[in-house]
Design a protein around this motif. Structure first.
Motif, short mmCIF file in Angstrom:
data_model
loop_
_atom_site.label_atom_id
_atom_site.label_comp_id
_atom_site.label_asym_id
_atom_site.label_seq_id
_atom_site.Cartn_x
_atom_site.Cartn_y
_atom_site.Cartn_z
N LYS A 5 0.49 34.74 41.49
CA LYS A 5 -0.46 35.28 40.51
C LYS A 5 -0.51 36.80 40.58
O LYS A 5 -0.63 37.47 39.56
N GLN A 6 -0.38 37.36 41.79
CA GLN A 6 -0.35 38.82 41.94
C GLN A 6 0.85 39.41 41.21
O GLN A 6 0.80 40.53 40.71
N LEU A 7 1.93 38.66 41.16
CA LEU A 7 3.15 39.12 40.48
C LEU A 7 3.04 38.97 38.96
O LEU A 7 3.94 39.34 38.23
N LEU A 34 10.29 28.16 31.85
CA LEU A 34 10.75 28.02 33.24
C LEU A 34 9.71 27.27 34.06
O LEU A 34 8.51 27.47 33.88
N VAL A 35 10.21 26.46 34.97
CA VAL A 35 9.33 25.72 35.87
C VAL A 35 9.81 25.93 37.29
O VAL A 35 11.00 25.80 37.57
N ASN A 62 14.39 32.16 46.70
CA ASN A 62 13.28 32.45 47.60
C ASN A 62 12.29 33.36 46.88
O ASN A 62 12.51 33.78 45.75
N LEU A 63 11.18 33.66 47.54
CA LEU A 63 10.12 34.43 46.90
C LEU A 63 10.59 35.84 46.51
O LEU A 63 10.22 36.34 45.45
N ALA A 64 11.42 36.46 47.33
CA ALA A 64 11.92 37.80 47.02
C ALA A 64 12.72 37.78 45.71
O ALA A 64 12.60 38.68 44.89
N GLN A 65 13.54 36.76 45.53
CA GLN A 65 14.32 36.63 44.30
C GLN A 65 13.40 36.40 43.10
O GLN A 65 13.64 36.92 42.03
N LEU A 69 12.96 38.58 39.61
CA LEU A 69 12.96 37.98 38.28
C LEU A 69 11.70 38.36 37.52
O LEU A 69 11.75 38.61 36.31
N ALA A 70 10.57 38.39 38.18
CA ALA A 70 9.29 38.73 37.54
C ALA A 70 9.33 40.15 36.99
O ALA A 70 8.72 40.43 35.96
N GLN A 71 10.06 41.04 37.65
CA GLN A 71 10.17 42.41 37.17
C GLN A 71 11.11 42.52 35.99
O GLN A 71 10.87 43.28 35.06
N VAL A 72 12.17 41.73 35.98
CA VAL A 72 13.18 41.79 34.94
C VAL A 72 12.74 41.07 33.67
O VAL A 72 12.95 41.56 32.57
N MET A 73 12.12 39.91 33.82
CA MET A 73 11.73 39.13 32.66
C MET A 73 10.31 38.61 32.80
O MET A 73 10.08 37.42 32.92
#
Length: 77
Positions: A5-7, A34-35, A62-65, A69-73
């Motif tokens: 949620k923070q992301l 996406l799920v 993993n969470l880092a990946q 992804l959250a930053q890109v899309m």
């Protein structure tokens, strides 16, 4: 869940008594793109299965990946 949620990622927790296929069908009907699925094995390894609905693609990340992804899309998550 709090970290996701923070992301800025929309998060829903589903009843573990429901079949995963039924949950995925419902999410596809709602046009969720996406799920992320976290089962026992994913929790142990601190990973998640990211599935693109409609396309059938699935990958374990993993969470880092996921953060990348959250930053890109961001709109898709």
């Amino acid at each position: 869940m709090a970290r996701l949620k923070q992301l800025g990622i929309r998060v829903e927790l589903h009843n573990p008594d429901q079949r995963i296929s039924k949950i995925i069908r419902e999410l596809a009907r709602r046009r969720v793109p996406l799920v992320a699925i976290v089962g026992e094995q994913e929790a142990i390894h601190q990973t998640l299965n990211l599935r693109r609905l409609g396309g059938g693609e699935q990958q374990e990340i993993n969470l880092a990946q996921l953060e990348q992804l959250a930053q890109v899309m961001p709109k898709a998550l």
